[in-house]
Structure formats: C-alpha cells, structure tokens
Scaffold this motif. Structure first.
Motif, mmCIF file in Angstrom:
data_model
loop_
_atom_site.group_PDB
_atom_site.id
_atom_site.type_symbol
_atom_site.label_atom_id
_atom_site.label_comp_id
_atom_site.label_asym_id
_atom_site.label_seq_id
_atom_site.Cartn_x
_atom_site.Cartn_y
_atom_site.Cartn_z
ATOM 1 N N ASP A 5 2.334 -9.764 -8.475
ATOM 2 C CA ASP A 5 3.770 -9.550 -8.651
ATOM 3 C C ASP A 5 4.258 -10.243 -9.924
ATOM 4 O O ASP A 5 5.093 -9.698 -10.673
ATOM 5 N N ALA A 6 3.728 -11.449 -10.176
ATOM 6 C CA ALA A 6 4.123 -12.169 -11.392
ATOM 7 C C ALA A 6 3.661 -11.425 -12.644
ATOM 8 O O ALA A 6 4.401 -11.330 -13.645
ATOM 9 N N ALA A 7 2.442 -10.887 -12.621
ATOM 10 C CA ALA A 7 1.937 -10.148 -13.783
ATOM 11 C C ALA A 7 2.729 -8.880 -14.024
ATOM 12 O O ALA A 7 3.033 -8.512 -15.174
ATOM 13 N N VAL A 8 3.101 -8.188 -12.938
ATOM 14 C CA VAL A 8 3.864 -6.948 -13.078
ATOM 15 C C VAL A 8 5.270 -7.240 -13.602
ATOM 16 O O VAL A 8 5.814 -6.493 -14.439
ATOM 17 N N ASP A 42 8.986 -3.435 -8.565
ATOM 18 C CA ASP A 42 8.922 -4.436 -9.626
ATOM 19 C C ASP A 42 8.387 -3.835 -10.922
ATOM 20 O O ASP A 42 8.842 -4.188 -12.016
ATOM 21 N N LEU A 43 7.417 -2.925 -10.774
ATOM 22 C CA LEU A 43 6.855 -2.266 -11.958
ATOM 23 C C LEU A 43 7.915 -1.412 -12.653
ATOM 24 O O LEU A 43 8.050 -1.432 -13.897
ATOM 25 N N VAL A 101 1.228 -2.851 4.538
ATOM 26 C CA VAL A 101 0.625 -2.498 3.251
ATOM 27 C C VAL A 101 1.561 -1.596 2.456
ATOM 28 O O VAL A 101 1.752 -1.771 1.237
ATOM 29 N N ASN A 102 2.153 -0.631 3.114
ATOM 30 C CA ASN A 102 3.089 0.269 2.425
ATOM 31 C C ASN A 102 4.314 -0.485 1.914
ATOM 32 O O ASN A 102 4.828 -0.183 0.820
ATOM 33 N N LEU A 103 4.787 -1.459 2.678
ATOM 34 C CA LEU A 103 5.923 -2.266 2.209
ATOM 35 C C LEU A 103 5.554 -3.070 0.965
ATOM 36 O O LEU A 103 6.342 -3.173 0.009
ATOM 37 N N VAL A 104 4.349 -3.647 0.949
ATOM 38 C CA VAL A 104 3.900 -4.434 -0.205
ATOM 39 C C VAL A 104 3.760 -3.544 -1.435
ATOM 40 O O VAL A 104 4.200 -3.905 -2.546
ATOM 41 N N LEU A 105 3.160 -2.376 -1.254
ATOM 42 C CA LEU A 105 3.008 -1.451 -2.375
ATOM 43 C C LEU A 105 4.363 -0.976 -2.884
ATOM 44 O O LEU A 105 4.566 -0.820 -4.103
ATOM 45 N N GLY A 106 5.286 -0.742 -1.965
ATOM 46 C CA GLY A 106 6.626 -0.339 -2.390
ATOM 47 C C GLY A 106 7.311 -1.429 -3.190
ATOM 48 O O GLY A 106 8.005 -1.146 -4.187
ATOM 49 N N ARG A 107 7.130 -2.671 -2.806
ATOM 50 C CA ARG A 107 7.741 -3.783 -3.554
ATOM 51 C C ARG A 107 7.124 -3.917 -4.942
ATOM 52 O O ARG A 107 7.837 -4.101 -5.939
ATOM 53 N N ALA A 128 10.417 -3.744 -14.347
ATOM 54 C CA ALA A 128 9.899 -4.355 -15.582
ATOM 55 C C ALA A 128 9.812 -3.341 -16.721
ATOM 56 O O ALA A 128 9.976 -3.696 -17.887
ATOM 57 N N ALA A 129 9.550 -2.062 -16.359
ATOM 58 C CA ALA A 129 9.451 -1.040 -17.375
ATOM 59 C C ALA A 129 10.812 -0.483 -17.783
ATOM 60 O O ALA A 129 10.900 0.337 -18.694
ATOM 61 N N GLY A 130 11.841 -0.934 -17.129
ATOM 62 C CA GLY A 130 13.181 -0.469 -17.471
ATOM 63 C C GLY A 130 13.470 0.918 -16.978
ATOM 64 O O GLY A 130 14.309 1.636 -17.550
ATOM 65 N N LYS A 131 12.816 1.320 -15.901
ATOM 66 C CA LYS A 131 13.034 2.659 -15.372
ATOM 67 C C LYS A 131 14.076 2.650 -14.252
ATOM 68 O O LYS A 131 14.235 1.703 -13.533
#
Length: 258
Positions: free
Chosen positions: A100-103, A251-252, A241-247, A255-258
């Motif tokens: 999460d920190a890297a993303v 975040d991605l 797992v789906n909740l973690v992937l959604g989070r 971070a990408a400004g989308k």
C-alpha cells in the motif's frame, strides 16, 4: 349288592385317574430332564467370540477397499484444508502495508518486487494488474479487468481441494449401497443353491450388506461436515481478499490521479 357296585365303580375311577396321571408325570419329568440337558449344554458350550473392528471390516467384502480409500482421502483433505484455508495463507497484513505504501508513492517497480518476493493470492493478483500500468498511458479499465481475471484464477485453485470433500460425501453412500446390493445378491444365491438349511451363510452375506452401508454413511457424514465448514471459511476469506484488492486498486487510482 348296591354297596358292592359303588365300591367297584370307586375302584375303577381310581384306576383310571392313576393311569391318566402316570403319563403326565412322566412327560413332566422328561421335559424337566430335557430342559436340564439344554441348560447344561449351554453352560458347556463356549459363547461366540466378540468380533473386533478388523473382523467387521473384513466381513464387509470388496466394497471396503474403495471405502477405505475414500476414508483416507477424507482425512487427508480435511488436514490439508485446515493448514491451507487460513487467513494468513491469503492475506499478510505486513505485506499489504508495504504494498500500500509503494502504491501510494506510485513506485510501481517496488510494488512489483514486493509481489514477486511474497507470492500469494493477493500479491499475485495485484502484480498481474500492475503489469497493465504504464507511465505513458494508464487505463483504469484494463487494470480492473486484469484484477478480475487474475483473482478468478488465483482464488479458484484453493477451492478445488475443498470440493473434493463434497465428491467423497456423494460417492461414499453410493459405494456402500453397491456393497449392500452385492451382499443381498449373495444371500439370495445361497438360498437358491442350499435353501434355508444354513442360516450362518445367510448371516455372513447380510452382515456384508449392512456393514458396507454403515461404512459408507460413516465416511459421508464427516466429509459433508468438513465440506460445508471449509466452504464457509473460504467464503469469508475470499470476501476479505476482495476488500483488500479493492482498497489497493483505489489507492492506485488515487496515486495515478484517476
């Protein structure tokens, strides 16, 4: 004259009563002697030995071999699922925090490295989605599609082993029923060949039929229990797992400004 006639009739009646009582007494004595002989014979005859579990399994006939394999499979799959279907096997909180920190810093190369060094359903799925991220062009739809395809592949593999328990639960009673039919066919063949003169042969065939039925149900009941147990546990883990992937995906995008 009348007195003599009465004495004669009285003597004749006594004689008849004596003749009737003698066979009855003899019959009672014979019955008592026979009962005593049977009791003595029962006391002298040793009781039949108690059958052990191995004796009962051997009496089940050929059907006990596939049932034995199914019972070992039930135990093996149950132990395997206890070790694999755990939250820790799917979600590692420390790895998720690093990822999460890297993303959040949009450090895609570091996120790739974290995923490669910590293989698992979450990291493998997220790593597949990161392959769609390009600095020049970032398509949120492509990343989301990659997440969905990868998660289906990663999460379906573990459930295959859980479903084996359901297969065993369905097959065991059928194999036991087939052994039951085989034992009853043998019993009727014995009657056709030798009549009802040897009940011990019929007892063996009927024992085979009943033992296989009991063995099949004894395997199917715990197999079905473990199937529903691990299926419910797996469903909860997949939801997390789906909740973690959604989070991570959110975040991605952030971070990408989308």
């Amino acid at each position: 004259m009348k007195k003599h006639l009465n004495l004669f009739l009285l003597g004749l009646g006594s004689l008849l009563l004596f003749n009737l009582a003698t066979p009855l007494a003899a019959q009672d004595a014979a019955d008592s002697a026979a009962a005593g002989s049977e009791q003595e014979l029962a006391e002298l005859t040793p009781p039949p030995p108690d059958k052990t579990l191995l004796d009962m399994l051997a009496a089940g006939g050929w059907a006990m071999y596939p049932l034995g394999i199914l019972s070992v499979g039930t135990l093996g799959f149950a132990v395997y699922n206890f070790l694999v279907i755990r939250r820790k096997s799917f979600v590692d909180d420390q790895v998720i925090e690093e990822l999460d920190a890297a993303v959040s810093e949009m450090d895609i190369e570091r996120a790739h490295e974290i995923c490669r060094n910590n293989p698992g359903p979450v990291t493998n799925t997220f790593n597949h989605g990161l392959d769609q991220v390009r600095k020049e062009s970032f398509s949120a739809e492509a990343v989301e599609m990659a997440f969905e395809n990868a998660s289906s592949k990663e999460l379906s593999g573990s459930f295959v082993v859980v479903s084996y328990l359901s297969i065993i639960a369905a097959l065991s009673p059928m194999v036991g029923l087939l052994g039951t039919v085989s034992g009853m066919v043998k019993a009727f063949n014995t009657i056709a060949a030798q009549g009802m003169g040897k009940p011990e042969l019929l007892a063996d065939n009927i024992s085979e039929a009943l033992i296989t039925t009991a063995a099949g149900m004894s395997i199917a009941i715990p197999a079905m229990f473990f199937f529903f147990f691990f299926r419910n546990r797996y469903g909860k883990i997949v939801a997390e797992v789906n909740l973690v992937l959604g989070r991570l995906y959110a975040d991605l995008l952030r971070a990408a400004g989308k």
